[in-house]
Each structure stands twice: as C-alpha cells, then as structure tokens.
Motif scaffolding. Structure first.
Motif, PDB file in Angstrom:
ATOM      1  N   VAL A 435       1.142  -1.101  -0.157  1.00 37.62           N
ATOM      2  CA  VAL A 435      -0.438   0.508  -0.282  1.00 37.62           C
ATOM      3  C   VAL A 435       1.114   1.263  -0.088  1.00 37.62           C
ATOM      4  O   VAL A 435       0.827   2.222  -0.678  1.00 37.62           O
ATOM      5  CB  VAL A 435      -0.958   0.031   0.949  1.00 37.62           C
ATOM      6  N   GLU A 436       2.021   1.315   0.299  1.00 32.05           N
ATOM      7  CA  GLU A 436       2.767   2.699   1.300  1.00 32.05           C
ATOM      8  C   GLU A 436       3.819   3.107  -0.434  1.00 32.05           C
ATOM      9  O   GLU A 436       3.872   4.010  -0.460  1.00 32.05           O
ATOM     10  CB  GLU A 436       4.044   1.859   2.142  1.00 32.05           C
ATOM     11  N   HIS A 437       3.636   1.669  -1.336  1.00 33.68           N
ATOM     12  CA  HIS A 437       3.685   2.028  -2.602  1.00 33.68           C
ATOM     13  C   HIS A 437       3.390   1.763  -3.408  1.00 33.68           C
ATOM     14  O   HIS A 437       4.076   1.885  -5.320  1.00 33.68           O
ATOM     15  CB  HIS A 437       5.547   1.096  -2.852  1.00 33.68           C
ATOM     16  N   GLY A 438       2.310   2.352  -3.473  1.00 31.73           N
ATOM     17  CA  GLY A 438       1.609   2.132  -4.540  1.00 31.73           C
ATOM     18  C   GLY A 438       0.714   0.943  -5.615  1.00 31.73           C
ATOM     19  O   GLY A 438       1.256   1.620  -6.335  1.00 31.73           O
ATOM     20  N   ILE A 439       1.524  -0.798  -4.973  1.00 32.07           N
ATOM     21  CA  ILE A 439       1.091  -1.543  -5.260  1.00 32.07           C
ATOM     22  C   ILE A 439       0.118  -1.929  -5.445  1.00 32.07           C
ATOM     23  O   ILE A 439      -0.612  -1.775  -4.648  1.00 32.07           O
ATOM     24  CB  ILE A 439       1.825  -2.436  -5.204  1.00 32.07           C
ATOM     25  N   SER A 440      -0.548  -1.929  -6.945  1.00 32.88           N
ATOM     26  CA  SER A 440      -2.514  -2.344  -6.998  1.00 32.88           C
ATOM     27  C   SER A 440      -2.404  -3.295  -6.748  1.00 32.88           C
ATOM     28  O   SER A 440      -2.378  -4.643  -6.246  1.00 32.88           O
ATOM     29  CB  SER A 440      -3.040  -2.175  -8.840  1.00 32.88           C
ATOM     30  N   ALA A 533      -0.074  -1.232 -16.750  1.00 33.86           N
ATOM     31  CA  ALA A 533      -0.415  -0.029 -15.795  1.00 33.86           C
ATOM     32  C   ALA A 533       0.954  -0.479 -14.227  1.00 33.86           C
ATOM     33  O   ALA A 533       1.286   0.137 -13.298  1.00 33.86           O
ATOM     34  CB  ALA A 533      -1.756  -0.053 -15.150  1.00 33.86           C
ATOM     35  N   ARG A 534       0.578  -1.879 -13.645  1.00 34.67           N
ATOM     36  CA  ARG A 534       1.936  -2.121 -12.545  1.00 34.67           C
ATOM     37  C   ARG A 534       3.358  -2.176 -13.153  1.00 34.67           C
ATOM     38  O   ARG A 534       3.904  -1.399 -12.590  1.00 34.67           O
ATOM     39  CB  ARG A 534       1.836  -3.640 -12.899  1.00 34.67           C
ATOM     40  N   TYR A 801       7.745  -3.843 -18.076  1.00 31.19           N
ATOM     41  CA  TYR A 801       7.382  -2.981 -19.350  1.00 31.19           C
ATOM     42  C   TYR A 801       8.161  -2.152 -20.187  1.00 31.19           C
ATOM     43  O   TYR A 801       7.769  -2.277 -21.495  1.00 31.19           O
ATOM     44  CB  TYR A 801       6.044  -2.580 -18.757  1.00 31.19           C
ATOM     45  N   ALA A 802       8.896  -1.677 -19.996  1.00 26.90           N
ATOM     46  CA  ALA A 802       9.677  -1.399 -20.326  1.00 26.90           C
ATOM     47  C   ALA A 802      10.628  -1.728 -21.934  1.00 26.90           C
ATOM     48  O   ALA A 802      10.746  -1.537 -22.908  1.00 26.90           O
ATOM     49  CB  ALA A 802      10.591  -0.928 -19.810  1.00 26.90           C
ATOM     50  N   ASP A 803      10.691  -3.727 -21.600  1.00 21.41           N
ATOM     51  CA  ASP A 803      10.907  -4.110 -22.565  1.00 21.41           C
ATOM     52  C   ASP A 803      10.392  -4.707 -23.667  1.00 21.41           C
ATOM     53  O   ASP A 803      10.855  -5.093 -24.556  1.00 21.41           O
ATOM     54  CB  ASP A 803      12.001  -5.300 -21.583  1.00 21.41           C
ATOM     55  N   VAL A 804       9.006  -4.841 -23.613  1.00 24.73           N
ATOM     56  CA  VAL A 804       7.966  -4.945 -24.074  1.00 24.73           C
ATOM     57  C   VAL A 804       7.971  -4.012 -25.308  1.00 24.73           C
ATOM     58  O   VAL A 804       7.801  -4.073 -26.598  1.00 24.73           O
ATOM     59  CB  VAL A 804       6.473  -5.147 -23.675  1.00 24.73           C
ATOM     60  N   MET A 841       7.035   7.799 -17.482  1.00 25.49           N
ATOM     61  CA  MET A 841       7.028   8.285 -16.282  1.00 25.49           C
ATOM     62  C   MET A 841       5.972   7.773 -15.493  1.00 25.49           C
ATOM     63  O   MET A 841       6.647   7.986 -14.413  1.00 25.49           O
ATOM     64  CB  MET A 841       5.411   9.775 -16.179  1.00 25.49           C
ATOM     65  N   ASN A 842       4.818   6.903 -15.868  1.00 25.34           N
ATOM     66  CA  ASN A 842       4.905   5.580 -15.199  1.00 25.34           C
ATOM     67  C   ASN A 842       5.352   5.013 -14.864  1.00 25.34           C
ATOM     68  O   ASN A 842       5.687   4.222 -14.007  1.00 25.34           O
ATOM     69  CB  ASN A 842       3.384   5.104 -16.544  1.00 25.34           C
ATOM     70  N   LEU A 843       6.468   3.768 -16.400  1.00 26.17           N
ATOM     71  CA  LEU A 843       7.622   3.268 -15.761  1.00 26.17           C
ATOM     72  C   LEU A 843       8.811   3.304 -14.718  1.00 26.17           C
ATOM     73  O   LEU A 843       9.197   2.903 -13.585  1.00 26.17           O
ATOM     74  CB  LEU A 843       7.724   2.983 -17.421  1.00 26.17           C
ATOM     75  N   ASN A 844       9.169   5.032 -15.072  1.00 27.15           N
ATOM     76  CA  ASN A 844       9.973   5.578 -14.097  1.00 27.15           C
ATOM     77  C   ASN A 844       9.346   5.677 -12.294  1.00 27.15           C
ATOM     78  O   ASN A 844       9.417   4.988 -10.928  1.00 27.15           O
ATOM     79  CB  ASN A 844      10.515   7.131 -14.445  1.00 27.15           C
TER      80      ASN A 844
END
Length: 1068
Positions: A435-440, A533-534, A801-804, A841-844
C-alpha cells in the motif's frame, strides 16, 4: 438517433454567462459557440458511431449492462470511490469538467483524467455542452446548479436512446431524489453500491467513511462566513497561516520572490524538510514553517531573512526512519556541512500529492468518535479520523486518506478506508509495504481479470502449448544451436539465454535470445493495459508480485530447457579479435539445452569438469561454450570500462526462511565473475537495441538515460576517501573509474573499504530513468554509469514493461511482418512521442516504488531475524563504521547487509559511551563516566574523559563489534539499532602506506597480575620515575582501599577501569 447527420458538422450559436470582476462588478459575457453533430458516443456496442476506428482503448465496455454519470456532488464527495478499480463504465460529462475548471478544482480534474486515461477502466469524457443533441441552454433566472442537472439528465436520456435502449444509464447524485426506472435511474452512491457492489467491503467501508467527511469547500465556506461576521479569519494553531492567493503566488514566482518545488521531508530528521527549486535546496525547519504541507506536495516557499537561516541536522533520528534516504538528491542530506543554508517558509500549495497511508491508532486513543492515526511513514503527520468503533481497529494496520487540513487544526483531517490486519504480523506488514508504495490491489492479490486470462494461450498438462507451424516458418530457426540460460537457483521466469559458435569463415557469432513476450501480449489488449499499469514485477524478500499472468511468465514465455520457445534475438558477427562486424535483429525460435545456475557456470570457468546438478555429458558439451563466451565478454567488458564505465557496489542479501516464517540465516549476495559476464551480454544487447530503435524512431524511441552527477554530490565521498589517503577525480566518468580502481588496488588487504567507498559513489549518482527520445537532445541520451551513448531495456520483458515497448519498437524497425500487421490493425502508440513519454513517467514511478518496496521488505526481514535470534541471548557481530553523525555513527554489517545506528549521545544530550570499550567485564548498561564527545564530520569521533589516559577515537571505516538490538514500536516497524561492544581494530590505508592500530582489552586475570606485580615493585624508588601522575594517584587510591577491610574486588579494580588500561601495538 444518428449522431452523424447529412448536415454541416457544426452549428454556430451564442453562449452568455455572468462573471464577477476583481472590482466586484457583475458583467455579462457572450461567447460564440459552435455546436457539433459528429461527436461519437465512445461505446463498443454502438453500431451507429464509427467508434471502432478509434481503437479498442478507452471505450465503454459492451459487456457492461449499465453506465454511470456522476454529478458534481458525487465527484466532490466520493472521488475516492470513483478511483477504485471496480468502478468502470463512467461517463464524465463536459458539464462537470467545466464546473471543476470554473471552481479551480484542478487536482480533482487531474484525478478524473487519470481514470479516463486508464483504458482498463472503460470510461470516457463526453463533450455534451458542444454536441447539438445534448446542449442545454440556461433558462432566464435559472440557478447554475439546476441547469447543470438538466444537462446531465438530457445526456443520460440521449445515451439510453442512442444505444438502442439496451444499456441502463444511472445518474449518481447526493442532492437529487432517487428515481428507479428501467431506463434512466437516479441513485445516491450508497444506493448504487448496495445495488451493484453489496459484497465489496472496501467500497462499502469507503462510502460510510466518506459520508461523514465534511468537504473542504464546506469548511472553507463556513469559515469565511463566520469570519466575516466576527471580522477575523479564525484562530490558527501552531503558527500556521492562510495560504496566499493563486494570483499572488504566480506573481511571486515570476518575480523570484517565491520559489516552487516538491516538499521532501527527512525521515532521519523529522523536523526538517527541503524544497529543491531550480537546482537549489531551500531548508524548511519546523511544523510552523512547513505550514500544513505534507511530504510530496508541490509548494511555494518564501525565503526567511538571512539571520533566520538554519543548519541542517546531522543527528541520527532516535525514532527510527530509513537509514538510506528514499528521495532524489539524497546527497543533500549527507553533505554534513555546518554552514547555514537558505531557509524558507511554505506560503502556498500548488498541488497536493496525498495518497493512501498505512497507519495505526495512537496507543492512548481516547473513547469517542475522533482518533489520531499515526502513519507508518514517519515523515507523514498524524491524521485525525472519525471511527465509531475504535476497538475494532485498535492494534491494527489501517489505511487512511487525508481529506483537508484547515489552518485551525493541528493535524490534517482524514478518514478510515480499510484494515490490513494485526500489527507486526508478517502478512500484514507485507500488505502495508504494498500500500505504501502504490502497488495495485490486483497485482498485490496476484489477480488478473477473467477477460485478460481469456487472452492467454492454452498450456495445461493435457494440452501443453506448442509453436504453430506457420509461425515457425516466419522465424529464424535456431533450435539446432547450442543455447543455454544462466540464472539464480530455482528461477521460474527465465527471460534470457545465450549462445556462441564459430562460423565456417573463422568469425564468431554471439547471440542473446530474449523471451518473445510481445507476440503473446498484443498492444491495447487487456493484458497489455494491466502490464503497462503495473510496470514491473515486484520482488520482495519472500515472494514476488508478477507483471504478467503466470501462464506467460513461468511457462509459455519462459525459456525453459528442452522445449521450443519463441524469442527475439540479437546476433553479432565478430572477427577473431572480437570486433563487431555485423548485427542481426529478429524473431527466432530456440530450444534451450540447459537451465544453468550461476554457481554451476562459475565452476565451469574455474575448471571443474562436472558441476553438481549438471549431467556429465551435458557439462562436457557446454563447458567449451561457456569458456568461449567468457573470453569474448571479458573483452567487451574491458573495452567498455576503458571508455569510463563504472563498477559500483550495492548490498543485496537473501533470506533462508522456514515454513513457519522463521528466518534461519541471512546470506549476502556472492559476487562471482559469471554475474558480471552475463550482465555484460545483456548490457551489449540493450545498447544495440537502443541505438537501432533510435535510428527507426528518432522522436519516440524508449531509451534509458543516466545523467551525470553534480560536483556537490561527491562531497561525502571525497572526504571519506581523503580520510584513507585517497583522492577522487570526478571530472568525468572515466576519471572517477580510475580513482575507484586506485582505491581497489590500495585496499586489497581490506576490501570492505573499497566496498564502502563504491557504495558511497553509488549513492552519489543521479537516478537513471526512462525517456522518450523526442523529449531530450541527443547529447542527453548518454548513460553515465555504463559509458554508452544509447541504452534501453530489452532483455527482461517478462518482468519489465519497458522491455515490451523496446521489443515492439525494434520489431517494427526491422519490418517484422507480425509486428507491422498488429500496428496497422490494432493501432499503436509506439511511434508517438507524447504517448511514449507518458508510459516512461509511469514506468519510472513504478520502478522506483518497486525498489523501495524491496528495500522495506529487506529491512522488515532483517528486523525479524534480530527479533528471533536475540530471544536466547545477545547477537554480537563485526561491522564497519560507514557514516559518522553528530550523535553517533552508522555501522554496516557485511554479514547481514545491514546498516544500523550506534548512539553515543542520548536524547537528553548525555554521552552513552559503553564501558566495555575499556573493560571487557563491564556490564552492558555501564558507561564511561564524565565523558565528552567531539565530532569532526564526516570522518572522526573522539571520546575524552578525565578518567581516561587517552582519548578513544572512532574513525570512518573502523572495524567494531556491536550487539544488535530491536527498538520495538507500536505504530512503526521495529527498528534495528546497535550498541558498541568493542573496537576490533582501526585500519587506515593510503596509496603509499598501510597503518594498522590494534587495541587489546585487558582481561580480569591480566589486571590482577598487573596489580600484584606493581605492588611487589612499589619499594623500588627508581620505578616511580617513569610513571605518570595518573598512575601514582591510582596507586595511592589502591593502598587506601586495601587498608579498608570492607573493600571489594570491584572497588579494587575501579581505578583501573577509570584508567582504561589499553595496550596499543603499532605495526607497519
């Protein structure tokens, strides 16, 4: 009704409205407005609008039996519910968007846009105010709120009839009466959740909690109304002041009177924070100057007068907090200068960055409805929440949200969301980390939607997956090639494999083969949207949370041995001197010969013919390939190092855990040559793919850049190296690499110093990040740490996901028929700079939060190990002083990869230097009396006392023995700290000399023999000539004590304890 008519696409009309000027005059404004007839409904099930041409992202799902249209009252009060993953099929009207903009609710608008932009939510914005069939003019004398409601009703009716009366349209409102019908209904949020989500406890808890929350707007209106009546603005607490107006803030920023930036609070000094504005740090000291801003908020700061500037604290926090700062530019914290810094005060907030916080009710929480929740993150203030049955959540980790923070309140006001479980239970603490690190929630529960799983290939024991013959024909068939993977033990998600062979003409072919994830995960598919998203697989100490479904990550995509697998390969042709002559990229099919472990491959390099666990015949076959591969990759690595690549350090450990969650051991990562060689192959592949992607898409290639650090970031490293006789040249990465190499050679007898200095160099680096090439100049693509002009991530598509994205861009560049066809049929954003920038931005963010979650998990298990292993006795370990602060120092334990504080000064300022440093029979709670501590940051601590003949010095990188302790906490995680047991030795290594000083403590027997010998010699007058005044005074006290019949052996030894008898031997 057809929204595409055989008439002009637009119709001109006028729109009038009233506005108050700054002089409080009311003026009527008239604007021309063009009504459109061609706005699509954005519904998948529509057969009238050309929605299919828009792609399948972001359309209202045809699977849903209803859609919802929220009004302003729901958006303002229940936005947090609309943000939940369960809430899909939202139609956000232009009416609401316009109202938010008029009332300066940009933060709310951004959150709504985030919902709409998330294609998984199947939600849309509809521009009803400029669409001819839904435009609703305001009637004379009609209140704006009533006009807006009529507009929403008209929009709902239009959708219902436009979609053939097959979808139920639900208007959500908290101020209009409920209306039940088969077409357009009006529900309150509570009624809607009861009808459609009665069993989802999170939503049910939220609606009850938010129903009791007074909106910030309501509070502001009440405060303003009462203030006008009283003629004042109310009572502010703790020196808080009202924020300045938006207009004043904008003018102040433009004129450089004010400065804007993100507020970063220090976990190791909770009273201090800073704001980085235009590359300069502004110190914020105390709650008054922070003025209700919370860590992560974008704030506006006004500088205080120079005589009010403060000095940054260099103390270790007594309340805990991370030993490593989790913020960019953490070097600001450890520069350790005593100079005052520019200091300011928060005067405005540009953007609140509030999130969900894990917290625990304060232990002494009184009865009643309002309670203080203490956040797990120590930089977040206590949050005042309402809960009618506090006993149910006492001693629980709970999730809370902040609603607002009025100037009249000491604490922010918030609400309870849900409970995670009892405090200090392992699963609860893991949930808290997520939760603290925004993992869905979906990733935390390892879940994928049923629709997503339907996209997966079939792979069961009855029907195992096999390659299709048509696809095999399209690929380069490398199944006859000797291919093998090298990974950690028990690896399931095998991304990469290697190959090397000699060609007929004497050249060499080097191959890197990567799992072909993009073949199975099509762009814009549900699986793709979820993976995007993940962002990354999250690895914790005892578990992982996958980015992709296990059918892909562990089976169909994983490059397992002795099965055919699709891959994307990079094949280099090298000459006999290993110079690259040619490179080929493309889709292949491979059959891995062996899943080797790092240790097995390393043993082959070390000459062992048959490593344990490898079939002897297979080992004889693979050994020449592994040796040749190592020979080539050593050359490649040396060439890159010669260009300035850095070899840095980080401490990684793994835990041995039983089924009962008992941690039996902590094992530091063993650095073997094969680790670096495999990494070199991956670096080489990433570099070549990055360059090829840039050649194909100069404005939209996904690259990974690592900007060079600034000079100030090396301050701590320079001083630490200087204390050991070394210098640091950081004028370029090549110069820095040479400096670190000199240190490595000079510290061969003490490699831990090299390790510590390289770790400091790592901490001095800027953070690497993903970028779209169109956002930066070519010179900014450079990767400082790897010394490469172009770099991307290509080699781990199962977990990143960056690699995808890199795979898709590469395959489109080389004209792969399947990739090109998918882009044409399904649409693609792989060539759009703005879209790639959004993905980056999301990946970073996800990559950063994943690393922090991994760090927190490691610290959690380290604290559990200390807890479990100190129950039967003390846990004594050897460590190295890694950082000196004004009230103690940090000690790094290589054995556990653990860094913890040793306090030399108590909270009240009294020294607490253990007596065990000078007497190994002293009790742990005994301290050297009358001691005084002098600190010379960042390299030295000196302890003096009238009772000590010589000072006790602690130098940076001294070796010490410590006892590990656990400071237990109710609201926070238990904190590992250490107490000194003794000095092992102090080592000082320079480039020209080695100076070792060893300190040995006298045992009780040695002390007694010394006493007897000196008593026998006391009659000899010449023996007194060389003795110190301190020793003579001690002997007088001993003779007096001996005459006393009641004297104890402890009293007899007391003078020697004060003397701190220390035998020092110095060797070259």
């Amino acid at each position: 009704m057809n929204c595409f008519k055989d008439v002009m696409a637009t119709t001109k009309t006028d729109r009038s409205f009233f506005r108050k000027t700054r002089g409080n005059a009311i003026v009527k404004l008239v604007r021309e407005q063009y009504l459109r007839h061609d706005i699509p409904c954005l519904a998948e099930s529509c057969t009238v609008c050309p929605c299919s041409s828009l792609g399948d992202q972001g359309l209202l799902s045809k699977e849903s039996d209803h859609y919802i249209i929220p009004d302003m009252s729901v958006v303002m009060r229940y936005l947090e519910i609309l943000e939940q993953e369960e809430m899909t099929g939202i139609i956000l009207s232009q009416t609401i968007v316009t109202s938010l903009q008029q009332h300066d609710k940009s933060r709310t608008y951004r959150k709504l846009r985030h919902i709409i932009n998330d294609s998984r939510r199947k939600s849309v914005i509809f521009y009803n105010e400029v669409f001819a069939d839904t435009q609703t003019p305001r009637l004379p004398g009609e209140p704006a709120g009533e006009r807006d409601w009529r507009a929403l009703r008209k929009l709902a009716d239009w959708y219902y009839h436009h979609l053939g009366q097959k979808k139920r349209i639900i208007l959500l409102s908290e101020i209009h009466p409920q209306q039940e019908s088969n077409d357009v209904c009006v529900y309150s949020m509570q009624a809607y959740l009861n009808a459609y989500w009665p069993t989802v406890s999170l939503l049910q808890n939220l609606v009850h909690a938010l129903a009791n929350v007074e909106l910030e707007d309501d509070m502001e209106r009440i405060r303003m109304t009462s203030s006008k009546k009283r003629g004042n603005t109310g009572t502010a607490v703790q020196g808080f002041t009202e924020y300045k107006s938006t207009e004043e803030l904008e003018v102040g920023i433009k004129s450089s009177r004010f400065f804007s930036g993100t507020l970063r609070c220090r976990s190791d000094a909770r009273d201090q924070a800073y704001v980085n504005s235009a590359g300069k740090d502004i110190l914020i000291v105390g709650n008054q100057n922070r003025n209700r801003a919370v860590h992560g908020d974008t704030v506006v700061v006004e500088l205080l007068s120079e005589n009010n500037w403060a000095t940054a604290s260099n103390e270790i926090s007594y309340e805990g907090g991370s030993t490593e700062e989790d913020i960019e530019g953490s070097q600001w914290v450890v520069q350790q200068t005593e100079k005052s810094r520019p200091t300011g005060r928060v005067v405005g907030i540009l953007n609140r960055n509030w999130r969900s916080y894990v917290a625990t009710l304060q232990e002494d929480s009184p009865d009643g409805s309002f309670h203080l929740a203490v956040p797990l993150d120590s930089v977040i203030p206590k949050i005042r929440i309402r809960h009618q049955e506090a006993k149910l959540i006492q001693n629980q980790r709970i999730v809370v949200r902040i609603d607002h923070w009025p100037v009249s309140s000491q604490y922010p006001q918030g609400h309870y969301v849900r409970s995670l479980g009892p405090i200090h239970h392992l699963d609860t603490e893991i949930s808290a980390i997520l939760v603290e690190h925004g993992i869905s929630v979906s990733q935390a529960t390892q879940g994928f939607s049923e629709a997503s799983l339907k996209e997966m290939p079939i792979d069961t024991p009855e029907m195992p997956w096999r390659p299709e013959q048509d696809e095999i024909k399209r690929r380069k068939d490398l199944r006859s090639l000797t291919v093998f993977s090298i990974d950690p033990p028990n690896c399931q998600d095998i991304d990469d494999a290697l190959s090397i062979r000699e060609l007929k003409n004497g050249n060499i072919e080097l191959g890197v083969h990567i799992a072909d994830v993009s073949y199975f995960v099509k762009e814009h598919s549900l699986t793709d949207l979820e993976a995007r998203a993940r962002g990354t697989t999250v690895y914790l100490a005892d578990r992982r949370f996958d980015m992709l479904p296990s059918v892909l990550s562990e089976r169909v995509c994983s490059l397992r041995e002795n099965v055919d697998r699709y891959s994307v390969s990079v094949l280099w042709t090298l000459d006999k001197s290993y110079k690259v002559l040619d490179v080929w990229f493309g889709r292949t099919i491979i059959r891995s010969s062996c899943e080797m472990e790092y240790e097995q491959a390393q043993k082959m390099l070390d000459g062992e013919s048959t490593p344990a666990g490898v079939d002897p015949a297979l080992s004889r076959k693979l050994k020449p390939f592994v040796e040749k591969l190592a020979q080539v990759l050593r050359t490649m690595r040396n060439q890159r190092l010669a260009k300035g690549a850095l070899e840095l350090e980080s401490s990684e450990v793994k835990f041995k855990i039983t089924k009962d969650n008992e941690i039996t051991d902590i094992i530091p990562k063993d650095s073997m040559e094969i680790h670096g060689l495999v990494a070199e192959a991956m670096i080489m592949a990433n570099s070549y793919v990055g360059k090829r992607a840039y050649q194909g898409y100069k404005d939209a290639a996904l690259l990974r850049r690592h900007p060079p650090p600034s000079a100030t970031q090396f301050d701590r490293l320079i001083k630490a190296a200087k204390s050991q006789g070394f210098s640091i040249d950081f004028s370029s990465n090549r110069s820095l690499a040479r400096s670190l190499e000199i240190i490595t050679r000079g510290c061969q007898n003490n490699p831990e110093i090299t390790r510590m200095l390289k770790t400091m160099a790592t901490m001095a680096m800027n953070e690497a990040g993903y970028v779209s090439s169109g956002q930066f100049a070519v010179s900014d693509y450079y990767h400082y740490g790897l010394a490469l002009e172009y770099y991307t991530h290509f080699t781990s598509p199962i977990r990143r996901y960056a690699d995808v994205v890199a795979h898709r861009q590469l395959l489109m560049c080389v004209g792969d028929s399947v990739a090109v066809n998918d882009a044409n049929v399904r649409g693609t954003v792989m060539t759009q700079d703005s879209k790639i920038a959004e993905i980056c931005m999301n990946l970073n963010l996800k990559s950063r939060e994943s690393k922090l979650a991994q760090r927190d998990s490691t610290e959690l298990f380290q604290s559990l190990y200390v807890l479990q292993h100190t129950m039967t006795g003390p846990l004594i370990e050897s460590g190295i002083i890694s950082e000196i602060r004004s009230n103690g120092f940090y000690v790094f334990l290589p054995r556990f990869g653990l860094k913890g504080p040793v306090f030399l000064i108590e909270k009240d300022g009294s020294p607490i230097v253990p007596l065990s440093l000078v007497s190994n029979k002293a009790k742990e709670e005994d301290y050297i009396p009358n001691s005084h501590i002098e600190v010379s940051l960042p390299t030295n601590v000196s302890v003096t006392s009238a009772d000590l003949p010589h000072p006790i010095n602690f130098q940076l990188f001294d070796h010490v023995r410590v006892s590990l302790k656990l400071r237990k906490s109710h609201a926070h995680r238990h904190m590992v700290y250490m107490t000194l047991v003794g000095l092992e030795h102090t080592t000082k290594l320079g480039s020209s000399q080695v100076d070792a000083v060893t300190t040995a403590q006298l045992s009780r027997d040695t002390m007694m023999r010394s006493i007897a010998e000196q008593e026998e010699a006391k009659a000899q007058a010449n023996a007194y000539k060389d003795r110190s005044k301190e020793e003579l005074e001690t002997r007088k006290q001993m003779r007096k004590a001996a005459k006393n019949n009641g004297s104890s052996i402890y009293q007899l030894l007391e003078p020697f304890r004060k003397m701190s008898i220390i035998e020092s031997t110095t060797s070259q």
